[in-house]
Every structure is written in structure tokens, then in C-alpha cells.
Design an enzyme around this catalytic site. Structure first.
Site, PDB file in Angstrom:
ATOM      1  N   ASP A  82       0.871  -1.174   0.000  1.00 51.93           N
ATOM      2  CA  ASP A  82       0.000   0.000   0.000  1.00 51.93           C
ATOM      3  C   ASP A  82       0.908   1.224   0.000  1.00 51.93           C
ATOM      4  O   ASP A  82       1.348   1.704   1.045  1.00 51.93           O
ATOM      5  CB  ASP A  82      -0.892  -0.028   1.235  1.00 51.93           C
ATOM      6  CG  ASP A  82      -2.040   0.963   1.119  1.00 51.93           C
ATOM      7  OD1 ASP A  82      -2.088   1.702   0.119  1.00 51.93           O
ATOM      8  OD2 ASP A  82      -2.887   0.996   2.032  1.00 51.93           O
ATOM      9  N   ALA A  83       1.238   1.690  -1.190  1.00 49.58           N
ATOM     10  CA  ALA A  83       2.266   2.730  -1.342  1.00 49.58           C
ATOM     11  C   ALA A  83       1.703   4.006  -1.954  1.00 49.58           C
ATOM     12  O   ALA A  83       2.317   5.059  -1.855  1.00 49.58           O
ATOM     13  CB  ALA A  83       3.407   2.197  -2.207  1.00 49.58           C
ATOM     14  N   LYS A  84       0.560   3.902  -2.616  1.00 47.82           N
ATOM     15  CA  LYS A  84      -0.125   5.069  -3.195  1.00 47.82           C
ATOM     16  C   LYS A  84       0.827   5.927  -4.017  1.00 47.82           C
ATOM     17  O   LYS A  84       0.821   7.152  -3.910  1.00 47.82           O
ATOM     18  CB  LYS A  84      -0.836   5.870  -2.099  1.00 47.82           C
ATOM     19  CG  LYS A  84      -1.867   5.017  -1.340  1.00 47.82           C
ATOM     20  CD  LYS A  84      -2.697   5.802  -0.344  1.00 47.82           C
ATOM     21  CE  LYS A  84      -3.796   4.964   0.291  1.00 47.82           C
ATOM     22  NZ  LYS A  84      -3.313   3.935   1.225  1.00 47.82           N
ATOM     23  N   ARG A  85       1.619   5.268  -4.862  1.00 47.89           N
ATOM     24  CA  ARG A  85       2.580   5.966  -5.698  1.00 47.89           C
ATOM     25  C   ARG A  85       1.918   6.497  -6.966  1.00 47.89           C
ATOM     26  O   ARG A  85       0.719   6.282  -7.207  1.00 47.89           O
ATOM     27  CB  ARG A  85       3.747   5.044  -6.063  1.00 47.89           C
ATOM     28  CG  ARG A  85       4.554   4.536  -4.881  1.00 47.89           C
ATOM     29  CD  ARG A  85       5.215   5.662  -4.110  1.00 47.89           C
ATOM     30  NE  ARG A  85       6.308   5.194  -3.280  1.00 47.89           N
ATOM     31  CZ  ARG A  85       6.239   4.886  -1.980  1.00 47.89           C
ATOM     32  NH1 ARG A  85       5.112   4.991  -1.330  1.00 47.89           N
ATOM     33  NH2 ARG A  85       7.318   4.492  -1.315  1.00 47.89           N
TER      34      ARG A  85
ATOM     35  N   ASP B  92      -1.944   9.904   2.063  1.00 46.85           N
ATOM     36  CA  ASP B  92      -2.672   8.758   2.611  1.00 46.85           C
ATOM     37  C   ASP B  92      -3.630   9.297   3.663  1.00 46.85           C
ATOM     38  O   ASP B  92      -3.668  10.510   3.899  1.00 46.85           O
ATOM     39  CB  ASP B  92      -1.670   7.753   3.206  1.00 46.85           C
ATOM     40  CG  ASP B  92      -2.189   6.324   3.186  1.00 46.85           C
ATOM     41  OD1 ASP B  92      -3.314   6.092   3.682  1.00 46.85           O
ATOM     42  OD2 ASP B  92      -1.496   5.441   2.669  1.00 46.85           O
TER      43      ASP B  92
END
Lengths: 275, 275
Positions: free
Chosen positions: A91-94, B96
Site C-alpha cells: 500500500d504505497a499510493k505511488r 494517505d
């Protein structure tokens, strides 16, 4: 792990649970601090205690990055400990321009380059197609695109009306043209259960990664009522309510109990739709 | 580095150049590979050769993460080598939910936690206010929010019409209420020069971080024509065209020459507006 294998695991385990490894070193049992890598030790025991009850693990990169090199090492070693019977999601949301997104893809998908080989990564959609496609260039890997997030601030932009529905609906429609449901999933927060019915119009049989059950207040029953699809189509994540169920020496057993509760609920829900 | 100090550096150096440290280990001169940390050695020599000509350095996190632990170490050591006379920007495009964004803020702002203390971080806006505010809780640090990016895919969502203008205009308007121009900047790609005039309506004296000059094809003259504000208000980034000007032993001198060309152009442009 491809779509067929994921569905198979869901059938075997009668579970679509994802355990979030948001391992905050401040919150783990104190006795673990004597280990060389307390976070890794914690994660290994959580994984040992729950891997037959869940189909995915999802470390959130932020909790590891906050600890600098030691944290990055914990993340790499954790990634390599996730068993083959579970989908490994970072879960890095890059998301960045094309050549830079390729570097992020190498960071999380290319073991030879970085020491990590997750099956899937969460991506922020704001920069559009060429920020997402480099991840899809890695065969058999998944992109999990943020659509409708569980946080309060999610409303700031995701609910904006556009010509093609609200922004999160627009994101799903556009991203559907970048890859099929065998390579793309969407993040949809459990705190928006009433939206699942609507989202299924655009993504009838995609897997949706659903955070927000448990500590954030989302209801598993509600999510499933509107979100379950023919192929299950849900990965419901729970982090804190499982991994921090106890701060004592029994943390792994207590994590298993919490995971078991959710798995049992899921088993009934899957039976109800004849899966 | 606060806004006053940044403007002071721009006046002293007659420059608003940001050097992008997108240090791809495949592209650095081969003789550096004999050093213990070739990427760090490269960055140090680039910084030594250019720090009087630029006001900011911007490593892009992806190039470091792609190399696993070795890369993360290069990033930390590079961050600590950026001189106090330059703004240290980590181009990380994070974002996030609240408690997790706090962890990202610790990763890049809190030296005691992670070994790094950048002055500023790029953030993706999709998750809204509570994904941004934890970074603003760190005093004297900057958030640089993605508004209009330089890549082709930027058009996919950023140009969508909403009730408050196009999405990127909506992002700027909303983010203006989260912090003032002493804590918030916006990313606006140089490849969209015609939009600067428009963006200045919403952010008349904010600093804009402008990638895309050089390798990506944006024009410094065009950007400045529409983008320069009373307090300069621009940080123009160039990465590849400076740091990879030569692949030989003269790479640092050649980088200096390229940086000097841009600085000289900037000096004239600043004089023209009487800055």
C-alpha cells in the site's frame, strides 16, 4: 498471483480477508523490542497466526519509511515472508510521470532490483494513464487504483461532479480502458457502503480493495450486501483491529481470533451468494 | 528554510533554479561505480558544482527506492548533504489517510525518526485535506501539492471541468484554505506555459514548482512570461539536462555549465521584472 489463483484461494479459505500490516513500532508488544528487528518479528508472528484465514497481506509503506533504513529493511524482509497462498499488496499510493513510475514499479515488483516482489501496488490516479501503465508492464502484477477512499478528506475532490459522473466514477470508467479486471482493482472505502451498488455499475466483476472495516467504522455486512460480485470481487482489509487486538504476549493468538471472527462472517456471506 | 529565507537566496544567487537529483544508477559515469555508494558520490559532486547557482535540490524518491536498501541509504545521505543555502525538496508524491500521512511526514521531515529532514515534500491531492494536513503540522516545512503536471496523462483528470473551474484549479482553490503561501506551493508543469496566467489568478504570489524545462520540452522564457510573480514565485526544475549533460569524468563541470546557462537566463528575467 493471478485472478484465477486469487479466486481459488478465496474458495479454499472461505475468506476474502486482507490483513493490513500497518506495523507501528510504538504499538507492538514491548517484549519484541529485544529482537534484532522487532517489526519483522511482529509481522512474522502475525502472518504465521493468520495465513490460513486470509488471502492477502497489505503492509502500508508509510509505517516502514518513517523508520528510515531500519524500516525499509523490515519492509523488504516482510515482503519476502508473505506466503505464496496470499496476495502481497504494497500500500504505497505511488504515481509519477512515466519513466519515474517505472522506477517505482522496479522498487516494488522487481526483486532483482530492490529485493521486493509484491503482487500488487496501490496507485493514486491524479497523474493519469502514463503514471499507471508502467506498473502494468510487469506481467502478472496488479494495479490497485484509488477510487473512493475511506477518509473524511476523500470528499474534497472524489465527489466532485464531472460530465461522466462524480470524479471517482470518472476515474473507474477511464481506468477500465487501461487494463481488465485481471490486472486492475479499485480501492473503495468501507465507510461508503451505500456507494458500492453504484460502483458495481462501472466495475461489475472487478476486485475492490476495501479498507475501513473495523477501527475506521465500516461494516462488513453493509459492504457485502452491495459489493459482493459473482467472483466474490472483494478484498476486505482490516489492520489495527486484528494486529493490535492485544499488546501483550498473546498478540498473535488474539490477532488470529479477530481474523477468525471476520473469516467466519465471510464464510456465511459467501455461502449466501452460493460462491 | 522559510519563505523569507528562500526569497533571500533567490536574490543572492539571482537564480530560481531547482536541480532535480533523479539519479539513475544506469546513467551515471561508469568510473563512479568503483565508489562505495556511486549514487551518493555522483550527487555530492553535482551539489558541489552547482550549489551557488541554484536555490533548491529535488531528489525524486523513485530513483532511490528502485535500488532497495542501498538506494534508501543513498537518499538519506544525499538529503544530509544538501547545504542550508538550498531548499531540500523530496519529490515523493505521497498522500494517505491522516495517521498514515503522519508517518510519511516523519519519514521525510523528522530526522530523529528516519535520518532525513527535507524542507519540502510533493504531495498528491486525490485524498484531500486530511491527507495533506499532517505534513503541515511540522513547523517550517512546506507542502508542494500536485496541481497541473507536465506529463501527457495529466490531462486525463486534471483538465476535467468542475463547478469551480477545471480540477487543477479546484485543487488550488481548496488547498489555499489549508495553508498560506508561506507553507504551500503548487506543482505546475512547464509544458503548460499558457496556463500560468490563469493559475496566477488563484495563486498570485505562491511559489510554483515547475518541472518539465529541458528534457521534457518546456520553455523557461514562456514559463516566466506568464508565471513570474512579485516575489519571483517560481522554482524551475531541471533534472536530466543538467545532471546527465555528460557521461564522462567531466560530468560535474558540464552540469555546472548547464546550470550556469539557466541561471544566467534567470538573472536577466529577474532583472526585467525589477526583482
Amino acid at each position: 498471483m493471478n485472478r484465477k489463483q486469487l479466486i481459488e484461494q478465496i474458495k479454499i479459505k472461505k475468506s476474502f480477508l486482507c490483513v493490513g500490516l500497518d506495523t507501528d513500532i510504538e504499538l507492538i508488544p514491548k517484549f519484541l523490542l529485544d529482537f534484532e528487528d522487532p517489526v519483522l518479528e511482529f509481522n512474522k508472528r502475525i502472518i504465521d497466526a493468520t495465513h490460513d484465514l486470509c488471502v492477502a497481506y497489505k503492509p502500508n509503506s508509510a509505517f516502514y519509511e518513517s523508520r528510515g533504513i531500519a524500516g525499509w529493511k523490515s519492509l523488504i524482509d516482510t515482503s519476502n515472508y508473505i506466503p505464496e497462498t496470499c496476495l502481497g499488496i504494497i500500500d504505497a499510493k505511488r504515481g509519477d510521470i512515466g519513466n519515474t513510475s517505472t522506477m517505482y514499479a522496479k522498487a516494488f515488483f522487481d526483486h532483482a532490483s530492490s529485493g521486493m516482489s509484491f503482487d500488487a501496488i496501490t496507485i493514486a490516479p491524479y497523474m493519469g494513464s502514463d503514471s499507471v501503465k508502467p506498473f502494468l508492464a510487469f506481467e502478472d502484477k496488479w494495479v490497485i487504483l484509488l477510487a473512493l477512499t475511506s477518509n473524511e478528506g476523500g470528499k474534497d475532490f472524489q465527489f466532485i461532479d464531472t460530465e461522466n459522473g462524480r470524479l471517482f466514477e470518472n476515474v473507474i470508467q477511464k481506468a477500465n480502458s487501461w487494463a481488465g479486471n485481471d490486472r486492475m482493482m479499485y480501492v473503495v472505502g468501507a465507510t461508503r457502503a451505500e456507494e458500492f451498488l453504484n460502483i458495481r455499475k462501472f466495475a461489475p466483476d472487478h476486485f475492490l480493495l476495501v479498507p475501513g472495516v473495523g477501527a475506521q467504522g465500516g461494516s462488513l455486512q453493509e459492504v457485502c450486501k452491495y459489493g459482493l460480485s459473482e467472483s466474490c470481487g472483494l478484498l476486505v482489509n482490516s489492520s489495527r483491529s486484528i494486529i493490535f487486538a492485544s499488546s501483550g504476549e498473546d498478540f498473535a493468538e488474539r490477532a488470529r481470533e479477530e481474523a477468525k471472527k471476520l473469516q467466519s462472517e465471510m464464510e456465511i456471506l459467501l455461502e449466501e451468494i452460493g460462491f
